[in-house]
Design a protein around this motif. Structure first.
Motif, PDB file in Angstrom:
ATOM      1  N   ASP A 139       0.768  -1.238  -0.139  1.00  0.00           N
ATOM      2  CA  ASP A 139      -0.198   0.022   0.484  1.00  0.00           C
ATOM      3  C   ASP A 139       0.552   1.471   0.080  1.00  0.00           C
ATOM      4  O   ASP A 139       0.491   2.057  -0.453  1.00  0.00           O
ATOM      5  CB  ASP A 139      -0.754  -0.005   1.424  1.00  0.00           C
ATOM      6  N   SER A 140       1.958   1.390   1.072  1.00  0.00           N
ATOM      7  CA  SER A 140       2.824   2.609   0.905  1.00  0.00           C
ATOM      8  C   SER A 140       3.175   2.431  -0.127  1.00  0.00           C
ATOM      9  O   SER A 140       3.344   3.739  -1.388  1.00  0.00           O
ATOM     10  CB  SER A 140       4.199   2.185   2.211  1.00  0.00           C
ATOM     11  N   ALA A 141       4.016   1.622  -1.173  1.00  0.00           N
ATOM     12  CA  ALA A 141       4.878   1.672  -2.182  1.00  0.00           C
ATOM     13  C   ALA A 141       3.868   2.398  -3.539  1.00  0.00           C
ATOM     14  O   ALA A 141       3.905   3.133  -3.983  1.00  0.00           O
ATOM     15  CB  ALA A 141       4.941   0.045  -2.641  1.00  0.00           C
ATOM     16  N   ARG A 142       2.822   2.202  -3.187  1.00  0.00           N
ATOM     17  CA  ARG A 142       1.495   3.324  -4.661  1.00  0.00           C
ATOM     18  C   ARG A 142       1.594   3.863  -3.857  1.00  0.00           C
ATOM     19  O   ARG A 142       1.327   4.730  -4.998  1.00  0.00           O
ATOM     20  CB  ARG A 142       0.404   1.680  -4.690  1.00  0.00           C
ATOM     21  N   ALA A 143       1.721   4.439  -2.813  1.00  0.00           N
ATOM     22  CA  ALA A 143       1.180   5.535  -2.546  1.00  0.00           C
ATOM     23  C   ALA A 143       1.866   7.017  -2.802  1.00  0.00           C
ATOM     24  O   ALA A 143       2.399   7.462  -3.247  1.00  0.00           O
ATOM     25  CB  ALA A 143       0.263   5.876  -1.160  1.00  0.00           C
ATOM     26  N   THR A 144       3.475   6.040  -3.041  1.00  0.00           N
ATOM     27  CA  THR A 144       4.578   7.069  -3.006  1.00  0.00           C
ATOM     28  C   THR A 144       5.107   7.035  -4.232  1.00  0.00           C
ATOM     29  O   THR A 144       5.200   7.924  -4.616  1.00  0.00           O
ATOM     30  CB  THR A 144       5.538   5.828  -2.268  1.00  0.00           C
ATOM     31  N   GLN A 162       4.853  10.998  -6.380  1.00  0.00           N
ATOM     32  CA  GLN A 162       6.278  10.966  -6.777  1.00  0.00           C
ATOM     33  C   GLN A 162       5.638  11.268  -8.611  1.00  0.00           C
ATOM     34  O   GLN A 162       6.794  12.141  -8.416  1.00  0.00           O
ATOM     35  CB  GLN A 162       7.459   9.617  -6.884  1.00  0.00           C
ATOM     36  N   ARG A 163       5.311  11.012  -9.081  1.00  0.00           N
ATOM     37  CA  ARG A 163       5.106  10.479 -10.584  1.00  0.00           C
ATOM     38  C   ARG A 163       3.965  12.148 -10.359  1.00  0.00           C
ATOM     39  O   ARG A 163       3.872  13.381 -11.387  1.00  0.00           O
ATOM     40  CB  ARG A 163       3.243   9.795 -10.381  1.00  0.00           C
ATOM     41  N   ALA A 221      -3.078  12.399  -2.755  1.00  0.00           N
ATOM     42  CA  ALA A 221      -2.828  11.367  -4.081  1.00  0.00           C
ATOM     43  C   ALA A 221      -2.978  10.280  -3.581  1.00  0.00           C
ATOM     44  O   ALA A 221      -3.189   8.843  -3.348  1.00  0.00           O
ATOM     45  CB  ALA A 221      -2.005  11.611  -5.083  1.00  0.00           C
ATOM     46  N   ILE A 222      -1.528  10.655  -2.235  1.00  0.00           N
ATOM     47  CA  ILE A 222      -2.084   9.847  -1.438  1.00  0.00           C
ATOM     48  C   ILE A 222      -2.892   8.559  -0.640  1.00  0.00           C
ATOM     49  O   ILE A 222      -2.863   7.713  -0.385  1.00  0.00           O
ATOM     50  CB  ILE A 222      -0.149  10.467   0.015  1.00  0.00           C
ATOM     51  N   ARG A 223      -3.909   9.690   0.446  1.00  0.00           N
ATOM     52  CA  ARG A 223      -4.829   9.114   0.644  1.00  0.00           C
ATOM     53  C   ARG A 223      -6.124   8.359  -0.578  1.00  0.00           C
ATOM     54  O   ARG A 223      -6.287   7.042  -0.313  1.00  0.00           O
ATOM     55  CB  ARG A 223      -5.806   9.899   0.946  1.00  0.00           C
ATOM     56  N   ASP A 224      -5.745   8.633  -1.286  1.00  0.00           N
ATOM     57  CA  ASP A 224      -6.564   8.239  -2.457  1.00  0.00           C
ATOM     58  C   ASP A 224      -6.472   6.877  -2.696  1.00  0.00           C
ATOM     59  O   ASP A 224      -6.658   5.984  -3.088  1.00  0.00           O
ATOM     60  CB  ASP A 224      -7.149   9.018  -3.759  1.00  0.00           C
ATOM     61  N   GLN A 284      -4.830   7.178   6.729  1.00  0.00           N
ATOM     62  CA  GLN A 284      -4.875   9.162   6.982  1.00  0.00           C
ATOM     63  C   GLN A 284      -3.570   9.373   7.047  1.00  0.00           C
ATOM     64  O   GLN A 284      -3.494  10.677   7.042  1.00  0.00           O
ATOM     65  CB  GLN A 284      -6.185   9.247   7.363  1.00  0.00           C
ATOM     66  N   MET A 285      -3.066   8.533   7.992  1.00  0.00           N
ATOM     67  CA  MET A 285      -1.433   9.639   8.751  1.00  0.00           C
ATOM     68  C   MET A 285      -0.491   9.574   7.400  1.00  0.00           C
ATOM     69  O   MET A 285       0.529   8.501   6.943  1.00  0.00           O
ATOM     70  CB  MET A 285      -1.150   8.469  10.308  1.00  0.00           C
ATOM     71  N   ILE A 286      -0.020  10.607   7.678  1.00  0.00           N
ATOM     72  CA  ILE A 286       0.906  11.106   6.641  1.00  0.00           C
ATOM     73  C   ILE A 286       2.033  12.292   7.225  1.00  0.00           C
ATOM     74  O   ILE A 286       1.091  13.276   7.629  1.00  0.00           O
ATOM     75  CB  ILE A 286      -0.070  11.293   5.674  1.00  0.00           C
ATOM     76  N   ALA A 287       2.617  11.695   7.386  1.00  0.00           N
ATOM     77  CA  ALA A 287       4.096  13.187   7.943  1.00  0.00           C
ATOM     78  C   ALA A 287       5.005  12.979   6.461  1.00  0.00           C
ATOM     79  O   ALA A 287       5.469  11.893   6.105  1.00  0.00           O
ATOM     80  CB  ALA A 287       4.870  12.254   8.211  1.00  0.00           C
TER      81      ALA A 287
END
Length: 509
Positions: A38-43, A47-48, A71-74, A79-82
């Motif tokens: 999930d994290s790799a997909r959001a990253t 980045q794109r 975009a990361i939340r989608d 929902q925890m992003i830093a």
């Protein structure tokens, strides 16, 4: 049952611990793989978005950060992003400020994770952390960090996405609760099963034990019932055969004992008639001994002495036969032990004077009446005092009387030849003499101490002895005050005080 329960508990604890660790490890690994994907997909999505942006100033970068968070939340389930700018970069006023959502804003991200993201060759790194939930509770979680490259002079940032493992913890808690309930159910089920089996298996053994106890208590006609099991029925039959054999043997021995006791009693009674005749004739001859020649007079004196001894022997044999037959009945009455001791000492004073012994009576207690058979107690004291006179070698003899709350006691102490340890162990045996070659001065029958021991036992009392070669002997008679009150302790020591003060030597019984 205890051993089975303990072993079962150990097995359940071991298996439960293994299952818990296995399930917990599988849940964590599965959740970790999901989090990393999930994290790799959001990253990648973030980045794109950064690569497609042409932002050059702070306003543009701030708008880009907002769009990137969306975009990361989608693209992820968190929902925890830093977002933190990597250290050791040149200062840029256009670069966006570090930011973090509520779950990651309290120092959750460690410096170790930041350093790994900055210097590592991997695309992402993770770390187990403790997250604070919106309701204030805490739960285990995973923070995944990766690098993001902003356009222009903004530089490189670390993206940290937090994932809560509360759902996995709930699943693990449910598994633990299920294991606990299952373990308790298995323990109860196994306990009931073992208890049932133990009762089925040991019931015949309990029956055998109860039957043995009743047999030992004197119920000779009790037998083991059949148990309805082939093996246990063999045991019951063997046990009953043994009981029958023992009962027959005991009956034979009891009959022989009764015959022997009856024989002794009958012989003693039958001998009294000729003995009386011999005694009368002997008394006539003894009264005329001065008219006879020396040899005949000596013969008459010996006849008179031996007839007296024979009469005492018959009396003692009759008394022993009554004890052996269990037909002795005590005639208890309130008795003053000091009075009995005084009368006995006075009655044997002439005999003690002839032997050169000084008999002293010390009455420290015993003045209150006790429930005793006075005739038998007097006989015991006479026997003890007579032995002390005979073996005291003319030395002083001390008779001591004392009492306490449960018992009265009298001891007879002489300072004569004494006895060895082996002799002390046999001193109450019938017809036994420590020194067969020693001349009898009193003419005892050899049954005095044996009868004295029986007299003490029938009172539920004690007759003890202490003796040492060359230092004399001490006999102690202890009797209960009341017939139903047991003796707590004797008011007199069996070892004389003068021996305790020296070395306490000698043997006692």
């Amino acid at each position: 049952m205890t051993i089975t329960g303990v072993l079962t508990l150990i097995a359940i604890l071991a298996s439960g611990t293994y299952l818990q660790l296995s399930v917990g490890g599988d849940l964590f690994n599965t959740r970790k793989q999901q989090v990393l994907a999930d994290s790799a997909r959001a990253t990648n999505a973030a980045q794109r978005l950064l690569e497609a942006s042409d932002a050059q100033d702070r306003v543009g970068f701030n708008a880009l950060v907002i769009a990137m968070r969306s975009a990361i939340r989608d693209a992820s389930s968190s929902q925890m992003i830093a977002l933190q700018r990597m250290p050791n970069q040149s200062f840029s006023s256009e670069a966006p400020q570090d930011s973090a959502t509520e779950g990651l804003a309290s120092g959750v991200i460690t410096q170790d994770l930041v350093e790994m993201v900055r210097t590592g060759d991997e695309s992402q790194y993770w770390q187990s952390v403790t997250l604070t939930n919106p309701d204030g509770s805490t739960s285990a979680g995973i923070v995944v960090g990766s690098q993001l490259t902003f356009p222009g002079s903004a530089g490189t940032y670390g993206l940290y996405i937090g994932y809560s493992l509360a759902d996995a913890e709930q699943t693990l808690t449910y598994v633990q609760r299920t294991l606990l309930v299952t373990a308790l159910f298995l323990m109860v089920l196994l306990g009931l099963l073992v208890w049932t089996i133990v009762r089925l298996v040991f019931r015949p053994i309990h029956v055998a034990a109860e039957t043995s106890r009743r047999l030992a208590a004197g119920e000779s006609d009790v037998r083991m019932p059949e148990q309805g099991d082939e093996q246990f029925d063999v045991l019951s039959q063997s046990f009953n055969d043994m009981a029958d054999s023992l009962q027959n043997r005991i009956s034979e021995l009891a009959e022989l004992s009764q015959m022997q006791q009856r024989f002794v009693s009958d012989v003693s009674h039958e001998l009294r008639t000729p003995l009386t005749t011999i005694r009368l004739a002997g008394d006539v001859l003894y009264g005329q001994r001065e008219k006879l020649d020396t040899t005949a007079a000596r013969t008459v004196e010996l006849l008179h002495t031996q007839v007296d001894r024979f009469e005492r022997l018959l009396t003692d044999l009759l008394e022993i036969s009554r004890y052996d037959a269990g037909s002795v009945t005590l005639e208890r009455e309130p008795t003053n032990l000091v009075r009995i001791a005084e009368e006995t000492v006075e009655g044997m004073a002439s005999l003690a004077e002839a032997a050169g012994s000084d008999v002293r009576l010390i009455a420290q207690g015993g003045y209150l009446d006790a429930e005793l058979d006075a005739r038998r107690v007097r006989r015991v004291i006479q026997n003890l005092l007579g032995n002390a006179i005979e073996h005291g070698e003319g030395k002083p003899i001390i008779v001591t009387v004392d009492s306490n709350e449960t018992a009265v006691a009298v001891s007879v102490r002489d300072f004569g030849v004494g006895m060895t340890g082996e002799a002390t162990l046999r001193v109450f045996d019938r017809f036994w003499r420590a020194d067969p070659s020693r001349k009898r001065t009193i003419g005892g029958t050899g049954l005095g101490l044996a009868i004295s021991l029986e007299d003490a036992s029938v009172h539920n009392g004690w007759l003890d002895v202490w003796s040492a070669p060359g230092r004399g002997s001490s006999f102690r008679l202890t009797l209960p005050r009341k017939r139903d009150v047991p003796i707590g302790h004797s008011p007199l020591p069996v070892v004389p005080a003068d021996e305790i003060d020296t070395d306490g030597g000698g043997d006692r019984r």
